[in-house]
Enzyme design. Structure first.
Site, mmCIF file in Angstrom:
data_model
loop_
_atom_site.group_PDB
_atom_site.id
_atom_site.type_symbol
_atom_site.label_atom_id
_atom_site.label_comp_id
_atom_site.label_asym_id
_atom_site.label_seq_id
_atom_site.Cartn_x
_atom_site.Cartn_y
_atom_site.Cartn_z
ATOM 1 N N GLN A 77 6.485 51.284 9.200
ATOM 2 C CA GLN A 77 6.775 50.065 9.953
ATOM 3 C C GLN A 77 7.782 49.172 9.221
ATOM 4 O O GLN A 77 7.665 47.948 9.211
ATOM 5 C CB GLN A 77 5.480 49.301 10.237
ATOM 6 C CG GLN A 77 4.659 49.884 11.367
ATOM 7 C CD GLN A 77 5.388 49.858 12.697
ATOM 8 O OE1 GLN A 77 6.233 49.007 12.936
ATOM 9 N NE2 GLN A 77 5.068 50.807 13.573
ATOM 10 N N SER A 78 8.779 49.798 8.626
ATOM 11 C CA SER A 78 9.783 49.063 7.858
ATOM 12 C C SER A 78 10.674 48.200 8.749
ATOM 13 O O SER A 78 11.261 48.680 9.718
ATOM 14 C CB SER A 78 10.650 50.056 7.085
ATOM 15 O OG SER A 78 11.810 49.435 6.574
#
Length: 338
Positions: A77-78
């Site tokens: 979930q960067s």
């Protein structure tokens, strides 16, 4: 100090707004005046965020070198990788993203929604890797760079958070200069600046930028890595390098780097009870969303410091909202009831 000598490719709308958090301030006793600088509203490219400000100083080099592919890395979930994917699409470049398993969390939709979903929609080549969280250069990223070269492409290497890059601290030197311009318009100066820290270049740039007017130690980093020794070392190293680049005129020392270690647990990407309370409190009092990985932890830190009387009465505190809200979708089970 001279930031103007570095080429900048505009990716943001302009100065980000500063918003009073009056209801949150009043809820916490009204003795400390809280404001937010909305880096989460800084760009039209896939929701923007702090990495977009940093990329403005990396992209000119990528273009000058004739690179055709941006290669970056982050967790599943960067926010970093989503912003790199958006900028690559805007520039007509290819994009390869290494998404490692940095967070010890499982949700049925974690790797299909939020940031990673947007990166795929933006056309990036998303490569999932099982490696866990750490700070520094990663073999999986180096392998991705080599794969682009082997296919005849010319990659431009963007490390996690844009941080361990020679130009990674410049964007947030600019943030400090921007705040000074806004302070002149507001008619007052902020006594403290609160910012989330993990890979380090956001706080490092701020430390250098605010050192120019004697406020380096007023930049309070809230660790969200749960590996504060590594984060502190990286902030200090990047700040020293950035200070030399922009001609600050003095050395950055460990005394200039303030990193609060109390709010980053239990580990990177996992919220604690205080994180969740802060997310809900800020949302319900101000209509401002924060995320469980970064901004929820720095919001928790600021709230607790106000509650504990750690800011002198009458202080004006600027909260740097760095973005990250798309990651909320990956934590849908935690927030299933709000």
């Amino acid at each position: 100090m001279n930031l103007q000598r570095f080429p900048r490719y505009p990716l943001t709308f302009g100065p980000t707004p500063i918003q009073p958090l009056k209801r949150l301030s009043d809820h916490l006793g009204g003795k400390v005046h809280l404001y937010a600088k909305r880096e989460d509203c800084n760009s039209g490219f896939a929701f923007g965020g702090n990495k977009t400000r940093k990329l403005e100083y990396l992209i000119p080099e990528a273009l000058a070198q004739g690179c055709d592919t941006l290669v970056s890395i982050g967790g599943i979930q960067s926010n970093q990788t989503r912003q790199v994917a958006a900028v690559a699409a805007h520039l007509g470049m290819k994009c390869v993203l290494v998404q490692e398993n940095w967070v010890n969390y499982s949700d049925a939709v974690y790797d299909r929604v939020g940031n990673i979903q947007m990166s795929r929609i933006l056309g990036a080549d998303v490569r999932l890797v099982a490696d866990g969280f750490d700070i520094g250069f990663r073999k999986s990223w180096e392998d991705a760079l080599e794969s682009v070269r082997a296919a005849g492409g010319k990659p431009y290497a963007i490390p996690a958070g844009c941080s361990d890059h020679p130009l990674g601290g410049l964007g947030f030197v600019g943030f400090a200069e921007e705040v000074r311009q806004q302070e002149a318009e507001l008619g007052f100066k902020f006594d403290y600046i609160v910012v989330c820290s993990v890979t380090g270049s956001t706080q490092a740039g701020m430390v250098v930028g605010f050192a120019d007017d004697g406020r380096a130690e007023r930049v309070i980093g809230i660790d969200a890595s749960a590996k504060p020794a590594q984060t502190r070392e990286q902030i200090t190293r990047i700040a020293k390098q950035t200070a030399e680049q922009v001609g600050l005129g003095r050395d950055i020392t460990s005394k200039d780097v303030v990193l609060d270690e109390r709010f980053g647990g239990p580990e990177y990407g996992l919220p604690n009870d205080g994180t969740l309370e802060a997310i809900r409190l800020c949302a319900r009092l101000e209509g401002v969303l924060t995320d469980p990985v970064y901004e929820g932890k720095s919001m928790h830190g600021m709230i607790e410091m106000v509650r504990n009387g750690e800011f002198p009465e009458g202080s004006r505190v600027l909260y740097a909202h760095l973005g990250g809200v798309p990651a909320l979708n990956g934590y849908s089970f935690i927030f299933r009831n709000g």
